[in-house]
Every structure is written in structure tokens, then in C-alpha cells.
Design an enzyme around this catalytic site. Structure first.
Site, mmCIF file in Angstrom:
data_model
loop_
_atom_site.group_PDB
_atom_site.id
_atom_site.type_symbol
_atom_site.label_atom_id
_atom_site.label_comp_id
_atom_site.label_asym_id
_atom_site.label_seq_id
_atom_site.Cartn_x
_atom_site.Cartn_y
_atom_site.Cartn_z
ATOM 1 N N LYS A 191 -13.998 3.781 -6.668
ATOM 2 C CA LYS A 191 -13.721 2.890 -7.800
ATOM 3 C C LYS A 191 -14.973 2.623 -8.635
ATOM 4 O O LYS A 191 -14.927 1.896 -9.622
ATOM 5 C CB LYS A 191 -13.160 1.551 -7.296
ATOM 6 C CG LYS A 191 -11.786 1.663 -6.655
ATOM 7 C CD LYS A 191 -11.215 0.298 -6.352
ATOM 8 C CE LYS A 191 -10.137 0.337 -5.300
ATOM 9 N NZ LYS A 191 -8.808 0.707 -5.819
ATOM 10 N N ASP A 204 -13.758 -9.200 -0.156
ATOM 11 C CA ASP A 204 -13.244 -7.919 -0.619
ATOM 12 C C ASP A 204 -13.771 -7.702 -2.034
ATOM 13 O O ASP A 204 -13.281 -8.306 -2.985
ATOM 14 C CB ASP A 204 -11.713 -7.942 -0.606
ATOM 15 C CG ASP A 204 -11.108 -6.697 -1.249
ATOM 16 O OD1 ASP A 204 -11.876 -5.832 -1.735
ATOM 17 O OD2 ASP A 204 -9.870 -6.595 -1.278
ATOM 18 N N CYS A 211 -0.192 -2.948 -4.961
ATOM 19 C CA CYS A 211 -0.581 -3.298 -3.585
ATOM 20 C C CYS A 211 -0.895 -4.786 -3.468
ATOM 21 O O CYS A 211 -1.837 -5.175 -2.761
ATOM 22 C CB CYS A 211 -1.777 -2.474 -3.117
ATOM 23 S SG CYS A 211 -1.420 -0.728 -2.986
ATOM 24 N N GLN A 231 -12.937 -4.589 -6.323
ATOM 25 C CA GLN A 231 -12.859 -4.650 -7.788
ATOM 26 C C GLN A 231 -14.093 -5.308 -8.398
ATOM 27 O O GLN A 231 -14.194 -5.416 -9.621
ATOM 28 C CB GLN A 231 -11.603 -5.430 -8.228
ATOM 29 C CG GLN A 231 -10.293 -4.762 -7.859
ATOM 30 C CD GLN A 231 -10.081 -3.422 -8.537
ATOM 31 O OE1 GLN A 231 -10.727 -3.107 -9.541
ATOM 32 N NE2 GLN A 231 -9.190 -2.613 -7.983
ATOM 33 N N HIS A 245 -5.243 -8.076 -2.154
ATOM 34 C CA HIS A 245 -4.699 -6.716 -2.043
ATOM 35 C C HIS A 245 -4.170 -6.550 -0.608
ATOM 36 O O HIS A 245 -4.665 -7.196 0.313
ATOM 37 C CB HIS A 245 -5.855 -5.746 -2.312
ATOM 38 C CG HIS A 245 -5.483 -4.295 -2.365
ATOM 39 N ND1 HIS A 245 -5.334 -3.523 -1.242
ATOM 40 C CD2 HIS A 245 -5.254 -3.471 -3.429
ATOM 41 C CE1 HIS A 245 -5.032 -2.281 -1.619
ATOM 42 N NE2 HIS A 245 -4.976 -2.229 -2.930
HETATM 43 C C1 LIG Z 1 -8.952 -5.814 -4.507
HETATM 44 C C2 LIG Z 1 -8.802 -4.544 -3.729
HETATM 45 N N1 LIG Z 1 -9.028 -4.545 -2.406
HETATM 46 C C3 LIG Z 1 -8.923 -3.433 -1.654
HETATM 47 C C4 LIG Z 1 -8.574 -2.234 -2.215
HETATM 48 C C5 LIG Z 1 -8.451 -1.047 -1.333
HETATM 49 O O1 LIG Z 1 -9.386 -0.065 -1.653
HETATM 50 P P1 LIG Z 1 -9.278 1.376 -0.971
HETATM 51 O O2 LIG Z 1 -7.908 1.898 -1.283
HETATM 52 O O3 LIG Z 1 -10.346 2.165 -1.616
HETATM 53 O O4 LIG Z 1 -9.468 1.179 0.486
HETATM 54 C C6 LIG Z 1 -8.345 -2.177 -3.596
HETATM 55 C C7 LIG Z 1 -8.019 -0.909 -4.269
HETATM 56 O O5 LIG Z 1 -6.906 -0.505 -4.450
HETATM 57 C C8 LIG Z 1 -8.440 -3.351 -4.355
HETATM 58 O O6 LIG Z 1 -8.193 -3.338 -5.661
#
Ligand SMILES: Cc1ncc(COP(=O)(O)O)c(C=O)c1O
Ligand SMILES: Cc1ncc(COP(=O)(O)O)c(C=O)c1O
Lengths: 130, 415, 415, 130
Positions: free
Chosen positions: C233, C207, C373, C210, C130
Site C-alpha cells: 500500500k 493498525d 473489509c 492506511q 478493517h
Molecule cells: C486499515 C487496514 N487494515 C488492515 C489492512 C490489511 O492489509 P493487508 O491486506 O495488506 O494485510 C488494510 C488493507 O486492506 C487496511 O486498509
């Protein structure tokens, strides 16, 4: 007096206003100092130990709230004349019992600071769990 | 005037909006005098965040479906409300952060550590700042070799303005100051300070954490280049803050957080930024928090900030008058309520501030004791700690009376 | 098995806990299939944050009065719940941030830009990350001269594990990877990757945005040095995230945000840090958010994460089977649901993903369309965009059926 | 068909599936390209102008969703044969009227991309306010 007396019982106030064993102790064989960074409470404890067994003299210096300073004063009366081994065995429950008041988490830090200093002085680094 | 009844605010009506104020503490009415730490929240704000989760919770900006459209509209609507509240020229000058602290760090990193600041550039602060307006600048010094300087105060707690003449030089790039001290209540002359900063070619960074909740703010007339504040101190939810930035200043600022939302394009190893303000809002924002803050701003706007300020002046004037009638109590900060917000730091001879707070707690009164995250200021006064009462829209002279009775009780206990 | 009725979760009972699921969109039942963007919230979580504001709202850590004690107890209680949820050794390894994005930036700044990383040190990521796990590392490259490398995927969307042999060298200091892809659903072998990182003396940054909502997580058995996720999430409020850190790694990490709470002492121009984790929580935290996240964790723990995972595997298996029966629809990512979380990216021949999302929206179905993203991943597949449906505890085979009917409708419209 | 037809009326689908004036335009005197970075929609517009007054030829190329591509196709039919001045005067309302469908904020960006490109091509940098 009202419910304030729950926390500030006469005994606590008496120790705060008329601290026992307060002052310097020239020739002390054990000593330690600690402070509660969030509150600014400070306690220094000095002891004379006879033949490494008996705590013959104990004095404290410090500044801070009534709870921390009364606790220090009470601690000196408990420790004075005790065997080092017995002093080492003192735990938080002993102090809380001596204080005899209900303490919130924030004030617990104040109450236990002197005991922490005692442990430091006795070379026991274990924190009493504040 | 003796009592604050003549106030412009209908305090009983306001109190009715705050569910927590109906709570009893050990059988006593809750007298909340710690709004400088965090304010209480009206039903309207609580309901707005609940409503978001119950009806249209969705992530913002990218969704095509109905819920996402609604969430985006309300989130951006909150930005517009905040912009209007501080009289920004455009909503695009309003960045949502999690707190004043993040907002000030955003400037310190984005304009300082990662931005145009160079070794030897000077940053002028003051001794009365909150830690959140001290520590971020240490980072800029440590990583960029910037030089930190501090304006002192006089004994009444007013900035020694003449020191700016000397401290601001050709090397000054940032002048940072709180609009209102969280200990002394001092209201600083931002307009004048910003003017001096601009004359030297520096930007003016304003910590408005204690000002936005209590004073009318017009960023344009103040001349602030950056201005930071927190939702939770102004009737809003926790976890939401604001950084206002003058457009030119924002354009010179690098993003703090890299991630989703803040980019235009990402390729392996390179990325370009989204437009301002989104560039500075990496990651999923506190959507419920922003919406709640928007409603808090509505609430304050309905009361009118001029009336809020006038009310707090009255209450503070009354509190100062009353507290001075009690021997053995000292107060800190300006005496003139035109120079002072509703913050009252005090000590009682022979009683540690923690003991004051503990005894008042038993009476149902919430005040703070300690260094109030302003250790350099406490050092300046050579004090380990003070007690602090702070007032807001739901406080009135009755609360002051309860506080004074509480202070007398403290003195009795320690007599 | 054809349908997911045999699931371990009582989906109708769960759905009853989510007020928003009873909403109608243009007369249709809301079928929410965008939990990978943000999840919906159960009544229990909404009530917990409301309860905080109604009964014991106060700032944490410093107040002596009753409300402050309660707020601190609940806030720290939430930290303990989160620690237990991910099987951390101690609550002190849990840092509250505002999001996964802030958590990953905290590591990139604290361990990278301001931390032990030196010029020439290597950071190994992957093409499936992401943006929030791409852009922060660009900062470390730009400001520290670190070198960025990326592990590729095969066409089914699995990491080409053998590339680590080559990409991890003696200069590798950080290996970062998502536990679960937000587009492909791929579940990556973190344990194996962390092992390789450690063999090279590098830390492993995970990370888990998910993963934490959908898979049982045991940070100790995974061997993660840092692990990041977001409350919103996983049934929790917006504006709250978590960074878990192995104690040794945290000790080598500099704070990101300077300010209140995170210091031990501040003097003019110098400061020392508070203990871990407070060191990393500068400023007033999202107290309501943390408390709400604690309740979300309770909710998931009650359901049991193993059951959540088993349920989502069933629904995903069913969805894959069904979607493959529709000609002209392509899916991306692993086919084996043991390797795949409940994320289903798809395209329909001749129809742009935005049009898919728009038409499904009319049917009351929320799916996402775009690059999610993850532009580098989209480039890897040479796709401008995909549609994406994602499943959670409140989804079942009925929702899949509605989605399939919706996809057929899209095809009709564009026939 | 159901309510989907609100957005995807026959006219839109017809323009999407059978775009008018699509393809290259060699010898074009005006041209511009823009994209919608969040969506990936892309439109290039090329025009021939006679004596700087009349738009005699117009062609577009692009890729993206039905809304953006149908909007581009419709725009070419509107612009073709028009005086430059009249094309310059086209505003978002004209486009939305031509599309004849209710658009959410997200889809508005798609619908107005071609108009933005037209403005760019005519040398008018003013954004149409997407
Ligand atoms: C794999 C992954 N990493 C990071 C994020 C970023 O999360 P947040 O927008 O809550 O900071 C997301 C969510 O969109 C994600 O799916
Ligand atoms: C003057 C001032 N600046 C900054 C802050 C920091 O605000 P926050 O903790 O919301 O980031 C505070 C609040 O404590 C404050 O009073």
C-alpha cells in the site's frame, strides 16, 4: 597460492595449526567461555593475574573454524604479560589488525568471538559489537 | 558414464536463461551450488513479476475494474498451474502461503493447536527434519499436550522404517516427514509412510520443500494429506509458498491468519469463514510472488520433472564418484542416487566447514556450511557442521569439476 | 484554492516514474483511484527487486559466500530504512511479515493467544476496524477467554473518545485501533488513545495500514507498543509487511511461526529462540519484497512525508468540494481534511456501488465498491456497500475532475 | 451515450428501473432465496406451479446492483408460463444471452445469482457454476 591466501594467510594458518597457549590452566583466576550459536565455534579463555595487575598466564581451549581459533591463539599472545587495564582496552580494531585480513560480516563473528570471551573474563559485559 | 553431458537437459541453454549465472565473482565464473537454500531465477520468472507491476498491478478478488480482473485471473491461474504440477484433484486444494515454514505452521496451528488434536494425541516426526518441521509441533505439544515421537535413521541416512511399527499407535493423529532431506538428500518413502499413517487413522503431513523443486510429485498417488513447499527453492520468487491439502483434511483445519479475504461475514465479535482455499489466505497475498511461481512451474513443466530428476541423478552420481577419489573427504547420506536427491553434505578432515565455504567462495563457488537448520540431525551424527553442495537444473559436471578443484585447493591451504 | 496545482509534489514527474500509469484502458488514460486497496509501484521499486534476482539473489543470514553477504546486507539495510521511516529507536524493533494481516495476527497470537493475556482480560477495539484488526482478536477471545469491547463512532465517522473512559478498565490489557480508517479516512488520535491504554497498564496496538503510506509516523511520539503496516500500500511489492514493536512488548511476545532462522538451538522436542527481531521471522523471508520496500521508503522519504500528506489534503479538499456540487451523491467520514486521509467513500442515490464501479471502469477509472473489509462499520451506517476513491502521490486534481465527470456519467446512465 | 452502454444497455436499465414481476407472491408453492456474500446482492424467487407442470406465476424480491436485479426481472419473464421441466433446463448461457452484454468475472456472479435461486427453488441443488 591463489587469492585464497587473502583470508588464509600463512600467519593465520600457522596459529590455527600450531595454536599458542592452548590447553587447560589449573589455578586460573579468571575464566570465561562463549560460543557462536550459528557457527558452533567455541572458545574458553583462562588467565592468571598477578596482584590484579598483570596477566601472567593465559590459555585457551576451543573448537571451530580457522579464523576463530587463530584469533584466539593470537589474542593469547597479545594479552600475555599485559596489564589488565591494557587488556581491557583492546578493541575490535586491535584484533582485526592482528589478523590482518579482510573479513566479511559472517566471518567477523568468528574473528571477534575470542575478544568477546576476553571481555567476559575480565568482567566487562560490553559486547564488542559483532 | 563419466560426465553428465549425456543429460536430458540442455544445460547451456538453461544457463542462458539465468542472468545471475553470467556474473563474475572476483573475476571467476559464478558456480552456484546452494540451490537447496534458495534457487536462482530464470529471466521468465523475473519478467513475469515485473510485468505484473508494470501492466496490471491491483489487489485481487474484489475489484470490479479491468486491472483487478486481470490480476485475479493471473493469480488464480497460478493456483491452477501449481495444482496441475503436483497433480492435485482441484486448484481449491492449493493454498498460497509465504513459505514452507508458514505452510507447516498453518497445519500445526490449524489442525493441531486450534484444530482437532487433543491432549495425549501423538505426533510422529523424524530426526532428519528441517527446523521448520520440528518447531511448529513443539507448539502443539506445549499448548495441546500432544506427545512428540521421532523416527531415527540408520548410519547411511535412511529412515529406520521398522520403527514406525512401534511409534505409530492408536493415539497417533499426525505423521510428519520430509519427502527429501535438505542435508542427506535422502528421499523418503512417502507412499509407504502415508499408508501406515492412514491405517492408524492419522493424517500424513509432508514437508516437500526439497522435493517439489527436484522430483515429480503426485499428491494423489503419494496419499499426502498435507504437503508444503516454497517457491524460492524452485525457480520462483521469495515470499511465496504452497500448502496442498486433501479436501477432507482442509475442512477439519482452522485458519491461521484472520483478516481480509478469508471471511464470509464479519460482525462485531463474530465471523464466518470464506470457502476453501480463500479461508486460509487472510490478508492481501503475495500476488506478484504467486504469479512468478506460476511461471516457474511452467518453466519446470517445460523441462519435464522426470528429466530434471534424471539430470540431477547424473550430476549427483558424478559428484559422488569424483569426491570419493579425494582422500580425507567424508560424505553423508545415501550413496545410491536412486535414494538421494542432488544434495551433497561433506566434511574435509582437519578443516572446519566454514573455512571450506570461505575458500570456495574465493574461487567463485557458493556452498553452504553449518547445521543447515537441522540441528537434531547434526546431533544424531555428532557433527557441529558440514559443508553442503546442492545441484539444480543449471548445474552440470563442469560445476562438479570446479567444486572438486576447489576442495583440493582447500586441502592445499590447510596442508 | 480551487485546484491542487499548488501542491508541494511534482505530480507529472512522479507519474513518469510509474509505468502502469501510461497504460490505456479501452483507449482511456488509466485513472487509478484505488490506492487504499493497493498502490502502484514506481520504476525504482520494480528495478530494485529485479536487480536482486539478476545480481545477488541468495538466502540471507547464513551464507558465507559473496552473494549471501550482499543479500543479507541489503535485507538488513531495508530494515534500517523502515526503522528510520517510522522513527523507531532501533532496527531491531522492525519485524518483516508478509502483510499487515500477518503482523496483527503475530500480535494476537504472540501477545494474546500464546502470550500473557488471561481469561477475563479485556481487549478494546473500535467499530471502524478493517477485518484484519477484528478477526485475530476473536481468536484470543475464543482460545483465551478474553473479553472484546468496541468503541463506537459518531455519524461523521469520528471515534467517540469519551467511551474509552468507560470501556478501559483495570482488566484492559490491549487497546487496538486503526490510525486511519480505510473507508472513512478518519485519522484517529493515537497519541491520546495510547496514553489512556498505558494509564490502564495496557498495550496499544496500532493498525497503520492506511497511515504509513500517507502520514508521517513517529512511533515514539505516538507511544504505540505495536504498529503494523503493508508494503504493497506504500509503493512497495506485494507479500511484505511490517510489525514494529516496542522492545519491552516484543520481549513479552511469543513467536508465531516456528522454523528456520527464528531459533537459537533446536533439539528433539525442545528449542530456544533467536534474538529479536529474528525470533519473529521464521522461514525464508520475502527478501526481494523487503529490499523493494526499502526502496519504496527511500522514494517516500525523498518526497517527504509531510509533503505527501499536504498534497493529499489538497486533493481530498478539492474532491470533497467538487463532489458536494453534484446532487444525489453522499459521502461518508469527516469533512475536515485535517481529520481525514485521502479516502473518499460515496454513494449515488438510486445506483448500486457495483454499478458505479463498473461504469467508471469503462471510463478508465479504478475505484472500489463493496464493504471494503469493514462490515461492522457498514452495519453501523446501515449500508450494504459504498464506492470508494482513494488518492496517492500520483493523483492530482485532474484525476478528481475525471472522477467527477465519471460520476455524472453514472447518473446519466441511471437517469 | 458512450461505451458505458456496453454493460448498461437500455434493456438492462429498463428491467432495473421497471422490474417485471416484482413483489410478494402469497400462496407460492416454491420459493428460494440466496445472496452474494461478497457483493450483498439478494434475490428471493417465488412461484406457483399448476399441477406440478406449468409455472403459472412467478415473482421476485431483492436488492442489489442493476445487473443482478435486471437479471432477476428478465428471468421471471422467461420462466413465467414455462413448463417446470423447461425451467429446469435453463443454463447460464440462456441467461447471458438474455442479458446480451459482455460480463467480467466479478459481474458474472451478479448476473447468475437469480438463476441460482431458481435452481434452488426447483429443488435442484446444482450450482450454475459462478
Ligand atoms: C486499515 C487496514 N487494515 C488492515 C489492512 C490489511 O492489509 P493487508 O491486506 O495488506 O494485510 C488494510 C488493507 O486492506 C487496511 O486498509
Ligand atoms: C526440508 C526443508 N523444509 C523446510 C524448509 C523451510 O523452507 P522456507 O525457509 O522456505 O520456509 C527448508 C528450507 O530451508 C527445507 O530444506
Amino acid at each position: 597460492m591463489s587469492a585464497s591466501s587473502d583470508l588464509y594467510q600463512e600467519q593465520i594458518l600457522d596459529h590455527y595449526k600450531h595454536p599458542r597457549n592452548k590447553g587447560p590452566l589449573p589455578g586460573a583466576s579468571l575464566q570465561a567461555r562463549d560460543s557462536n550459536p550459528l557457527c558452533g565455534d567455541e572458545v574458553t579463555l583462562r588467565m592468571k593475574v598477578e596482584g590484579s595487575h598483570l596477566i601472567s598466564e593465559v590459555r585457551f581451549e576451543g573448537r571451530g573454524c580457522a579464523i576463530s581459533q587463530a584469533s584466539a591463539s593470537m589474542l593469547t599472545t597479545i594479552v600475555k604479560g599485559k596489564a589488565v587495564r591494557d587488556a581491557e582496552a583492546l578493541d575490535r580494531d586491535a584484533i582485526l589488525k592482528a589478523l590482518g585480513i579482510p573479513l566479511s560480516a559472517a566471518r567477523l563473528k568468528c574473528a571477534l568471538l575470542p575478544l568477546n570471551v576476553l571481555k567476559l573474563a575480565l568482567g566487562n559485559k560490553t559486547d564488542v559489537g559483532v | 558414464m563419466s560426465k553428465a553431458e549425456k543429460t536430458l537437459l540442455n544445460v547451456p541453454k538453461i544457463q542462458a536463461d539465468f542472468p545471475i549465472l553470467h556474473r563474475k565473482i572476483r573475476g571467476k565464473r559464478l558456480v552456484y551450488l546452494d540451490s537447496a537454500a534458495t534457487s536462482q531465477k530464470p529471466r521468465q520468472v523475473i519478467d513475469a513479476t515485473t510485468d505484473f507491476y508494470m501492466r496490471y498491478n491491483a489487489n485481487v478478488h474484489r475489484a470490479i475494474y479491468e486491472l483487478g480482473e486481470e490480476a485475479t485471473r493471473e493469480y488464480e491461474g497460478a493456483r491452477e498451474k501449481v495444482a496441475a504440477f503436483i497433480h492435485a484433484r482441484s486448484p481449491n486444494q492449493v493454498i498460497f502461503t509465504k513459505s514452507t515454514t508458514e505452510a507447516l505452521n498453518l497445519v500445526a496451528y490449524g489442525y493441531g493447536l486450534k484444530g482437532p488434536i487433543q491432549a495425549g494425541d501423538e505426533i510422529v516426526g523424524t530426526v532428519m527434519e528441517h527446523h521448520s518441521n520440528h518447531v511448529p509441533w513443539h507448539f502443539v505439544r506445549d499448548h495441546k499436550g500432544a506427545v512428540l515421537k521421532y523416527v531415527d535413521i540408520d548410519d547411511e541416512g535412511n529412515l529406520r522404517m521398522e520403527q514406525y511399527d512401534e511409534l505409530i499407535t492408536k493415539r497417533t493423529k499426525i505423521v510428519t516427514v520430509s519427502m527429501c532431506s535438505n542435508v542427506l538428500g535422502t528421499i523418503n518413502p512417502i507412499k509407504e509412510i502415508a499408508k501406515r499413517a492412514h491405517e492408524a487413522g492419522a493424517v500424513c503431513v509432508v514437508d516437500a520443500a526439497q522435493a517439489a523443486p527436484h522430483l515429480p510429485i503426485d499428491v494423489q498417488s503419494l496419499g499426502a494429506d498435507f504437503l508444503a513447499f516454497s517457491g524460492h527453492k524452485m525457480l520462483g520468487p521469495t515470499g511465496i509458498g504452497v500448502l496442498y491439502g486433501e479436501t477432507e483434511a482442509l475442512e477439519a483445519t482452522e485458519p491461521l491468519l484472520g483478516g481480509g479475504e478469508m471471511i464470509r461475514e464479519v460482525h462485531l465479535g463474530r465471523a464466518s469463514w470464506n470457502d476453501i482455499p480463500y479461508r486460509f489466505e487472510g490478508g492481501t497475498p503475495n500476488i506478484a510472488g504467486a504469479i512468478g511461481l506460476g511461471v516457474a512451474v511452467d518453466y519446470l513443466t517445460d523441462l519435464k520433472m522426470e528429466a530434471v530428476r534424471a539430470h540431477e541423478m547424473e550430476v549427483t552420481r558424478y559428484a559422488l564418484d569424483e569426491i570419493h577419489r579425494i582422500p580425507g573427504v567424508r560424505t553423508y547420506g545415501p550413496e545410491d542416487v536412486k535414494q538421494k536427491a542432488g544434495v551433497l553434505a561433506f566434511t574435509i578432515d582437519g578443516v572446519h566447514p566454514h573455512d571450506i565455504a570461505s575458500i570456495l567462495d574465493v574461487e567463485g563457488i557458493c556452498v553452504r556450511s553449518g547445521h543447515h537448520c537441522a540441528q537434531p540431525l547434526m546431533e544424531r551424527y555428532d557433527l557441529p557442521a558440514t559443508a553442503r553442495a546442492s545441484f539444480y537444473v543449471y548445474n552440470d559436471s563442469d560445476d562438479v569439476d570446479v567444486l572438486m578443484a576447489g576442495i583440493r585447493k582447500v586441502q592445499e591451504v590447510f596442508a
